[in-house]
Write an enzyme that holds these catalytic residues in place. Structure first.
Site, PDB file in Angstrom:
ATOM      1  CD  GLN A  78       4.616  -8.467  -1.582  1.00  0.00           C
ATOM      2  OE1 GLN A  78       3.484  -8.915  -1.579  1.00  0.00           O
ATOM      3  NE2 GLN A  78       4.853  -7.163  -1.593  1.00  0.00           N
ATOM      4  CG  HIS A  79       7.119  -7.224   3.032  1.00  0.00           C
ATOM      5  ND1 HIS A  79       6.814  -6.036   2.417  1.00  0.00           N
ATOM      6  CD2 HIS A  79       5.934  -7.877   3.200  1.00  0.00           C
ATOM      7  CE1 HIS A  79       5.507  -5.962   2.227  1.00  0.00           C
ATOM      8  NE2 HIS A  79       4.947  -7.060   2.693  1.00  0.00           N
ATOM      9  CG  ASP A 231       4.652 -13.843  -1.903  1.00  0.00           C
ATOM     10  OD1 ASP A 231       4.364 -12.624  -1.867  1.00  0.00           O
ATOM     11  OD2 ASP A 231       4.824 -14.524  -0.881  1.00  0.00           O
TER      12      ASP A 231
END
Length: 480
Positions: A78-79, A231
């Site tokens: 992520q991110h 994820d």
């Protein structure tokens, strides 16, 4: 001659590697698995060339035999910020979730709303920290104006990989909820928050369209391509979790999350109010330091993981007064991006066993702090452990002894890749994710018993260990 069963593929593109899992569509039986590594990173600057993810996928795909599949889905870390120019070319290495160079930007962004952190939590379910994509965009705007001038699009890691297969420009609600500029509560981008970063830019073509959870976003080699997800959302699918059961995932980082029927908003910033991959919500707490702490300690003790476990289990609870605060590479929960680890209570008679036990107890106490924060916003009645750290006998035992709730270990080896397979199977079959989970019988786990026969004595010992950890934490980093 009977027809060959239809297959689906799930991809887990994590910080460390890309894993590919092939399953049968009808019963979910695993047919093949493979992985290929990504370049290593070390915060505070943690970056990777997205081309390395694609190369790792291609390597792992070849290792599973490059099969013909009915559908494929990608779940990714992520991110991360993947910045593209107008031709769709990557401008610079992707800044990953554990890159903390944008910590000053996180602080600046929080101050831009009148209600500060509470305003951000109400707007997007989360308070921006250095992990969130919004802070990385602010960093790019501040630090690399030449690249900022060329920026045309921004994607998350799973978006970019999905686009390499499907030629799509999409994301999903789960991963979008970790950007800091998409609202799980409304299901829409917050253009006003993006304009804080750059008021002169038209953001509508910069960010990808948010696909529906069961949408087919394209095709690849004849296979339907699902929208994919982050994820943690993939792990929730792969573990088949339901309301009341929390997942504690112990990888390089640690996460504690559960599913919820309504969006959450935590003004303290400890709990990120994410969306899940199905239409529900996924409140989550993340720490930056989990198995990396155990690995570093095992390296100092010159033992392998089995030897490390043996040392840790040979020491008594409380590690003889030794306490390890595990913030080795900064920390996200609590939000201490510049923090370092602390070893307190060390004496001249310190033993290798005590050091190993202190490392395990430090990691577990940090995750129990995360679990406490989660329980303030969602009901939790049991815990399932997953990730590489859950393979440690010492971690399993210490967690069960300190947690105070029923603890089990997930039987799924690769929950994220399995969750991506669930997504792929859903679009291939035209059914819901939960129908696939039920059909495949996902969610099995093995209970971990506490080591003491007397529940009251176990609870008292757990309280002593956790209180010693809390005292060290608060002395080193006093609560605001």
């Amino acid at each position: 001659m009977s027809a060959q069963p239809l297959l689906v593929a799930g991809v887990d593109s994590s910080t460390q590697s890309t894993k590919v899992e092939i399953r049968r569509l009808d019963d979910g039986a695993v047919v093949a698995q493979a992985s290929a590594p990504h370049p290593g990173t070390t915060p505070p600057r943690s970056e990777q060339d997205p081309a390395a993810w694609l190369q790792a996928f291609q390597t792992a795909w070849a290792e599973v035999g490059a099969p013909t599949v009915a559908a494929i889905s990608i779940a990714g870390q992520q991110h991360g910020m993947v910045a593209l120019d107008a031709d769709g070319q990557v401008l610079r290495p992707a800044k990953l979730w554990n890159d903390t160079e944008s910590a000053p930007d996180a602080g600046w962004l929080r101050k831009q709303l009148a209600d500060g952190a509470a305003g951000w939590a109400q707007a997007v379910g989360s308070v921006p920290t250095a992990s969130f994509t919004a802070t990385k965009l602010s960093w790019l705007h501040r630090s690399e104006p030449e690249q900022w001038a060329r920026l045309a699009h921004v994607l998350l890691p799973h978006d970019w990989l999905t686009g390499q297969l499907a030629r799509s420009f999409t994301t999903d609600r789960g991963d979008a909820s970790g950007t800091g500029y998409w609202s799980p509560a409304t299901g829409e981008y917050r253009w006003d928050l993006l304009s804080i970063i750059d008021r002169e830019r038209d953001w509508t073509d910069v960010v990808p369209r948010v696909a529906d959870p069961l949408e087919v976003v394209g095709t690849w080699q004849g296979a339907k391509v699902a929208c994919g997800t982050g994820d943690n959302m993939g792990a929730a699918l792969g573990l088949g979790i339901s309301t009341g059961r929390a997942v504690v995932s112990l990888g390089t980082s640690g996460t504690a999350f559960t599913v919820a029927d309504a969006p959450t908003a935590d003004a303290t910033g400890a709990v990120a109010g994410f969306a899940d991959a199905t239409g529900r919500f996924l409140p989550l707490v993340c720490t930056l330091n989990a198995t990396k702490v155990l690995n570093a300690t095992a390296r100092l003790l010159a033992v392998d993981r089995a030897g490390f476990d043996a040392l840790a289990l040979a020491a008594p609870p409380g590690s003889g007064g030794l306490v390890l605060l595990p913030y080795l590479d900064g920390e996200r929960t609590p939000n201490l991006p510049s923090a370092t680890g602390v070893l307190a209570g060390i004496r001249s008679d310190v033993s290798r066993e005590q050091l190993a036990r202190a490392a395990v107890e430090g990691v577990v106490c940090g995750m129990l702090d995360a679990l406490d924060a989660l329980r303030a916003h969602a009901p939790v009645t049991s815990v399932v452990l997953t990730g590489g750290g859950a393979r440690s006998a010492a971690v399993r035992q210490v967690f069960a002894d300190l947690c105070g709730l029923p603890v089990a270990v997930a039987t799924a080896d690769e929950a994220v890749a399995t969750g991506a397979c669930v997504q792929a199977a859903a679009v291939a079959s035209g059914v819901t994710h939960h129908e696939v989970i039920d059909r495949w019988g996902l969610g099995d786990s093995t209970e971990v018993a506490t080591s003491g026969g007397d529940p009251a004595a176990t609870a008292a010992t757990a309280a002593a260990v956790r209180n010693a950890y809390a005292a060290t934490r608060d002395a080193q980093y006093p609560p605001a």
